[in-house]
Design an enzyme around this catalytic site. Structure first.
Site, PDB file in Angstrom:
ATOM      1  N   HIS A  57       0.749  -1.042  -0.138  1.00 17.47           N
ATOM      2  CA  HIS A  57       0.273   0.365   0.097  1.00 17.47           C
ATOM      3  C   HIS A  57       1.087   1.419   0.103  1.00 17.47           C
ATOM      4  CE1 HIS A  57      -3.398  -2.789   0.618  1.00 17.47           C
ATOM      5  NE2 HIS A  57      -2.284  -2.849   2.407  1.00 17.47           N
ATOM      6  N   TYR A 120      -6.479   0.191  -2.840  1.00 19.20           N
ATOM      7  CA  TYR A 120      -8.183   0.642  -2.924  1.00 19.20           C
ATOM      8  C   TYR A 120      -8.283   2.200  -2.518  1.00 19.20           C
ATOM      9  CZ  TYR A 120      -6.520   0.574   2.746  1.00 19.20           C
ATOM     10  OH  TYR A 120      -4.660   1.122   3.377  1.00 19.20           O
ATOM     11  N   HIS A 204     -10.887  -6.362  -1.797  1.00 22.64           N
ATOM     12  CA  HIS A 204      -9.960  -6.258  -0.554  1.00 22.64           C
ATOM     13  C   HIS A 204     -10.748  -7.960   1.079  1.00 22.64           C
ATOM     14  CE1 HIS A 204      -9.337  -4.835   3.784  1.00 22.64           C
ATOM     15  NE2 HIS A 204      -9.154  -4.199   2.721  1.00 22.64           N
ATOM     16  N   ARG A 207     -14.698  -9.898   4.804  1.00 20.81           N
ATOM     17  CA  ARG A 207     -15.197  -8.618   5.138  1.00 20.81           C
ATOM     18  C   ARG A 207     -15.940  -7.320   4.078  1.00 20.81           C
ATOM     19  NH1 ARG A 207     -10.447  -7.898   7.249  1.00 20.81           N
ATOM     20  NH2 ARG A 207      -9.838  -5.370   6.532  1.00 20.81           N
ATOM     21  N   GLU A 232      -5.588 -12.163   8.914  1.00 21.82           N
ATOM     22  CA  GLU A 232      -5.271 -11.962   9.425  1.00 21.82           C
ATOM     23  C   GLU A 232      -4.665 -11.270  10.779  1.00 21.82           C
ATOM     24  OE1 GLU A 232      -2.696  -7.307   9.090  1.00 21.82           O
ATOM     25  OE2 GLU A 232      -4.553  -7.910   7.580  1.00 21.82           O
ATOM     26  N   HIS A 266      -1.313 -12.163   4.165  1.00 21.74           N
ATOM     27  CA  HIS A 266      -1.121 -12.685   5.503  1.00 21.74           C
ATOM     28  C   HIS A 266      -1.563 -13.765   5.991  1.00 21.74           C
ATOM     29  CE1 HIS A 266      -0.739  -8.559   5.683  1.00 21.74           C
ATOM     30  NE2 HIS A 266      -1.842  -8.053   5.130  1.00 21.74           N
ATOM     31  N   ASP A 317       3.607  -4.380   2.894  1.00 24.99           N
ATOM     32  CA  ASP A 317       2.185  -3.895   2.824  1.00 24.99           C
ATOM     33  C   ASP A 317       1.957  -2.099   3.011  1.00 24.99           C
ATOM     34  OD1 ASP A 317       0.053  -4.452   4.101  1.00 24.99           O
ATOM     35  OD2 ASP A 317       0.502  -5.805   5.340  1.00 24.99           O
TER      36      ASP A 317
END
Length: 449
Positions: A57, A120, A204, A207, A232, A266, A317
């Site tokens: 990210h 994202y 993503h 969730r 994760e 993860h 990450d």
């Protein structure tokens, strides 16, 4: 045509002596072993293929070190996430380009030559789509072009706040799309890519996406990488069980057709049966040991996973600390701390930990980003040169060289890095490091004023 000669080079996951690589149009045109140095060769000591960073990210590089203050007794991933949401509230596309370029320059300096950008942050600060729905994706592409790193763009579909299509929070407003909006974003992002950049799709997490939306995403992107956050956090696992009766990785393996084009990021909290099933699926586990340690995520069951034939790649990450060797070192050290033993991620056929970690991360990372691995004819000329005059390499031989780099070397162990045949790092520094850093410093100073 460029001709590079190395005393030794990592070819086919082993060392070869006297290696000449000829490069044309950004790709390796020929590989000679047992070659004698010739006039016109650019001479270096050791060549490694560049590694793929499977999970980044980029914008989070700008908040590195800003979340280490204890804010409540139960500080954890979820409280860190709220800090991250506040940081990104003000980011413009130019800010994202500046911050991401700094991260990408650091990646190149430490041996990553391609990055999978799990992207994202799509919309403006109010959560409205830009006139160009891929405006932010364009900022990522600009950062890649400015630094020269190879790019696998992974636009993220994010629609919900938790399992069962729970409403999103206000902090997630810049991420959100429905399926039609995401299709437009994906179409608008493709023309922004250049060179050998490629594109995948990234639901993503379970969730943030419903089963029907996940199926629609896979239909929308029938080829190319598929990346997803999975397992994760323990709370994530518990919430998934409450929603579906299955753990996240268990649900994906049973319902999503997980195969070799998938990378499960993860996968920290796996039950025993998930370890063997994930390994058998052919998918890659995208491990980010430095960030996972920073966030208190937990420890991936790497010993059992590798024993079952599992494949992995490493990523940076949150970009809290960008360093390819450090990710591999942290992976081994996490196992040592968990099991109170040493040299755990090695084996009878590969007894040296460094070489085993590097070879596996090289192959798994390339698979996860949909590119070929290693120094071979036709592959991108993504090359990392180690500086054998660095004190950490004193007395090294073929068996210990990668152990010395991963476990014992500090800054300065890497001499040069070529990406698609262009030298982007020289004497350990990105060739445009000062200009990139100046833009980054000005950006951060304004954001934190």
């Amino acid at each position: 045509m460029t001709s590079l000669w190395f005393e030794r080079a990592w070819i086919g996951n082993r060392w070869e002596k006297g290696v000449r690589l000829r490069i044309a149009d950004g790709r390796i045109a020929s590989v000679e072993t047992g070659a004698v140095e010739e006039a016109g060769d650019e001479r270096h000591r050791v060549a490694l293929p560049g590694l793929c960073n499977v999970h980044s990210h980029g914008f989070q590089r700008g908040m590195a070190g800003l979340s280490e203050r204890r804010s409540r007794p139960d500080d954890n991933f979820w409280s860190w996430r709220e800090i991250m949401y506040r940081f990104l509230d003000r980011l413009t596309p130019d800010d994202v380009a500046a911050i991401t370029a700094q991260a990408y320059a650091e990646m190149l300096e430490t041996g990553f030559t391609r990055v999978g950008e799990f992207h994202y942050l799509h919309h403006d600060p109010a959560g409205a789509a830009y006139a160009d729905p891929a405006e932010m994706a364009g900022a990522i592409a600009r950062a890649s072009a400015a630094t020269g790193i190879g790019l696998t763009l992974l636009p993220v579909f994010y629609a919900h706040g938790n399992f069962g299509a729970a409403p999103p929070s206000a902090g997630q407003r810049r991420f959100l799309n429905d399926i039609d909006g995401f299709a437009k974003l994906l179409d608008a992002a493709r023309p922004k890519l250049s060179g050998d950049a490629n594109i995948g799709v990234a639901p993503h997490s379970l969730r943030a996406v419903t089963p029907d939306e996940l199926e629609a995403l896979l239909d929308m992107s029938p080829v190319g990488p598929v990346h997803i956050h999975a397992a994760e956090q323990e709370k994530e696992v518990a919430d998934c069980v409450a929603w579906s009766g299955a753990r996240p990785v268990e649900w994906l393996l049973g319902n999503a057709g997980v195969d070799a084009r998938w990378c499960l990021i993860h996968s920290t909290h796996l039950a025993e049966h998930e370890v063997s099933r994930l390994a058998a699926s052919g998918a890659v586990a995208g491990l980010c040991p430095v960030t996972e340690a920073n966030l208190g995520d937990g420890i991936f069951p790497a010993i059992d996973y590798l024993a079952a034939g599992g494949r992995f790649g490493v990523g940076t990450d949150s970009n809290i600390l960008v360093d390819a060797a450090q990710e591999l070192r942290a992976l081994e050290y996490s196992q040592r701390l968990a099991h109170r033993a040493r040299a755990l991620l090695a084996g009878e056929e590969a007894p040296f930990v460094g070489a085993n970690l590097f070879a596996r991360a090289l192959d798994g990372g390339a698979q996860a980003l949909g590119v070929p691995a290693g120094l071979a004819v036709g592959h991108a000329a993504d090359i990392v040169s180690l500086d054998l005059d660095h004190p950490s390499f004193a007395g090294s031989d073929d068996a210990t060289l990668l152990d010395r780099w991963i476990f014992a070397a500090r800054a300065g162990a890497i001499d040069s890095v070529w990406r698609a045949g262009v030298k982007r790092v020289e004497k350990g520094r990105h060739v445009d490091a000062e200009a990139i850093a100046a833009t980054y410093r000005a950006c951060i100073a304004r954001l934190l004023a």
